[in-house]
Design an enzyme around this catalytic site. Sequence first.
Site, PDB file in Angstrom:
ATOM      1  N   HIS A 151     -75.636 -44.730  16.369  1.00 16.56           N
ATOM      2  CA  HIS A 151     -75.580 -45.927  17.213  1.00 16.56           C
ATOM      3  C   HIS A 151     -74.949 -47.151  16.554  1.00 16.56           C
ATOM      4  O   HIS A 151     -74.118 -47.821  17.154  1.00 16.56           O
ATOM      5  CB  HIS A 151     -77.010 -46.266  17.647  1.00 16.56           C
ATOM      6  CG  HIS A 151     -77.111 -47.377  18.648  1.00 16.56           C
ATOM      7  ND1 HIS A 151     -76.482 -47.330  19.875  1.00 16.56           N
ATOM      8  CD2 HIS A 151     -77.774 -48.569  18.618  1.00 16.56           C
ATOM      9  CE1 HIS A 151     -76.750 -48.439  20.550  1.00 16.56           C
ATOM     10  NE2 HIS A 151     -77.518 -49.216  19.804  1.00 16.56           N
TER      11      HIS A 151
ATOM     12  N   GLU B 158     -88.607 -55.024  23.237  1.00 15.53           N
ATOM     13  CA  GLU B 158     -88.073 -53.766  22.706  1.00 15.53           C
ATOM     14  C   GLU B 158     -88.818 -53.468  21.411  1.00 15.53           C
ATOM     15  O   GLU B 158     -89.610 -54.289  20.930  1.00 15.53           O
ATOM     16  CB  GLU B 158     -86.562 -53.873  22.489  1.00 15.53           C
ATOM     17  CG  GLU B 158     -85.787 -53.926  23.801  1.00 15.53           C
ATOM     18  CD  GLU B 158     -84.281 -53.896  23.611  1.00 15.53           C
ATOM     19  OE1 GLU B 158     -83.702 -52.814  23.654  1.00 15.53           O
ATOM     20  OE2 GLU B 158     -83.691 -54.963  23.404  1.00 15.53           O
TER      21      GLU B 158
ATOM     22  N   ARG C  27     -86.542 -48.380  15.484  1.00 14.89           N
ATOM     23  CA  ARG C  27     -85.684 -47.239  15.838  1.00 14.89           C
ATOM     24  C   ARG C  27     -85.632 -46.153  14.789  1.00 14.89           C
ATOM     25  O   ARG C  27     -85.587 -44.966  15.112  1.00 14.89           O
ATOM     26  CB  ARG C  27     -84.256 -47.737  16.065  1.00 14.89           C
ATOM     27  CG  ARG C  27     -84.093 -48.300  17.406  1.00 14.89           C
ATOM     28  CD  ARG C  27     -82.675 -48.680  17.686  1.00 14.89           C
ATOM     29  NE  ARG C  27     -82.741 -49.514  18.873  1.00 14.89           N
ATOM     30  CZ  ARG C  27     -81.792 -50.327  19.255  1.00 14.89           C
ATOM     31  NH1 ARG C  27     -80.691 -50.422  18.556  1.00 14.89           N
ATOM     32  NH2 ARG C  27     -81.924 -51.042  20.345  1.00 14.89           N
TER      33      ARG C  27
ATOM     34  N   HIS D 280     -79.831 -44.138  17.385  1.00 16.48           N
ATOM     35  CA  HIS D 280     -80.641 -44.563  18.538  1.00 16.48           C
ATOM     36  C   HIS D 280     -81.478 -43.369  18.990  1.00 16.48           C
ATOM     37  O   HIS D 280     -80.955 -42.270  19.133  1.00 16.48           O
ATOM     38  CB  HIS D 280     -79.721 -45.043  19.667  1.00 16.48           C
ATOM     39  CG  HIS D 280     -80.427 -45.867  20.689  1.00 16.48           C
ATOM     40  ND1 HIS D 280     -81.318 -45.328  21.592  1.00 16.48           N
ATOM     41  CD2 HIS D 280     -80.401 -47.202  20.940  1.00 16.48           C
ATOM     42  CE1 HIS D 280     -81.785 -46.309  22.359  1.00 16.48           C
ATOM     43  NE2 HIS D 280     -81.244 -47.450  21.980  1.00 16.48           N
TER      44      HIS D 280
HETATM   45  C1  SIN Z   1     -80.352 -50.511  23.731  1.00 16.01           C
HETATM   46  O1  SIN Z   1     -80.303 -51.065  24.819  1.00 16.01           O
HETATM   47  O2  SIN Z   1     -81.276 -49.777  23.417  1.00 16.01           O
HETATM   48  C2  SIN Z   1     -79.233 -50.724  22.754  1.00 16.01           C
HETATM   49  C3  SIN Z   1     -79.055 -52.135  22.448  1.00 16.01           C
HETATM   50  C4  SIN Z   1     -79.138 -52.381  20.962  1.00 16.01           C
HETATM   51  O3  SIN Z   1     -78.598 -51.576  20.201  1.00 16.01           O
HETATM   52  O4  SIN Z   1     -79.791 -53.335  20.528  1.00 16.01           O
END
Ligand code: SIN
Length: 478
Positions: free
Chosen positions: A327, A109, A267, A221
């Site tokens: 988020h 990620e 993010r 987010h």
């Molecule tokens: C996501 O899956 O993007 C959210 C999970 C997170 O906030 O780490």
Amino acid sequence: MIDILIIGSGVAGLYAGVNTPKSKNCLIITKGMPWQSNSFYAQGGVATALNKKDIQLHINDTMKAGDNYCSLEAVKALSENSLSVIDDIIKMGFEFDKDENGKLAYTKEGAHSSKRILHANGDATGRFLHSFLMQKNPHAIESNLIVTDLLIKDNICYGVEVLDSNNKLKHIYAKSVVIASGGIGSLYKYSTNEKSISGDLHGICINKGIELIDMELMQFHPTSYISKDKTANLLSEALRGEGALIVDEYNRRFLFDYDERAELAPRDVVSRAIFDYQQKNSTKVYLSFENFDKNFFKIRFPNIYKTLSEFGFTLPRDKIKISPAYHYSMGGIKTDLNGKIPNIKNLYAIGEVACTRVHGANRLASNSLLETLVFPKRAIDDILSKNFNFKKIDFKIKDKELEKKDDLKIELELQNLMWNFIGIIRYKDKLKFSLQEIDKFLSSDIGELLKFKLLTAKSIVKQALNRKKSLGAHYIIN
Ligand code: SIN
């Protein structure tokens, strides 16, 4: 009397329960139903150091994403304990997804320097982990109890006051109280959070003079799909980790204008870029799955695939219009690394409601589920090592009006205010205006429950005004 009272039944609360021996009288209470928690909705996964060698890299990534505002001690505790807590839940029987060779499958990620996110049932990690811990938790869970006060006298917490499902106020006395009530999502108009999560316990703590820190540090987010009913449906960052792209109406990957890491930048960077690009170019922004094979999409992200299909999209062909949404709260009730709230005996906070500064000014993706495993265990270990005991004193139940007729209207106004003025980009004059508005709401004829939400909102705005320079997710124009 109860030994350990846990407020909240998300992963943090449940893992605290699982770590509390059966011999202890432990009770978990929850505002709605046990699954109404943010962790239940977490899609991406659980970040973990891959091995001992990766700990330092995980620490570096966390610090960097957090704009170096993280507590290094807290980040070390998070990463160094990651291998043992993951091992613990696997030994208990939890099944993370595996690759074709039967080995744990890791994904990537934003802002992670390697693939180190474990996931379960593709994109339902939170839900699977939650259901698993519900089965393993040996203690009672009582639903539909709204906490209306903490019973504190002379810096000792004796328990809580709650409103039960018959609308009766009652007291629950406990030797230790652990707050695991989650974040503040419903203070915002567009939020990926469970709707019942609204910062009430934060407000109760403020009312008691307990310190909240970093409340202005809010994560937005970058990729949610706003459906007709105004719900912000989370589109996991793991989609981008597996190759989904952010594009404008002309299919242009404009994120490169902002950061060379594009879709995999932290993010705060991605959300701000989308916000800025949309404002400057009056364009819609989309998540594109042009790199995805249909079967891969269905197998790797079964729940997102199903949800989007139910909204009428044909995948992977259709691009999805996206919007950032509120988020996660990096700030919260100040605690030490064992979840202990300073100056109040036997009161703890864990999970999103707490702030150890482990996430700094911007949380690294999927570190939150890891936090909900590492710190609850430390808190319970601390409680068990102290075996705190006290002479019970009786608190009187005071008459109060918890809800009043204009509360809902004010709550909606508050959600708009927070979304418009305490969002991705903040302006000093608009923050000042927001503070005046919140004070106006506070001095009107409102119920006690709304007062707690407003106190939380006020602390966010005040701390945003106090932080005069931009930092991580707090971006301010003076
Ligand atoms: C996501 O899956 O993007 C959210 C999970 C997170 O906030 O780490």
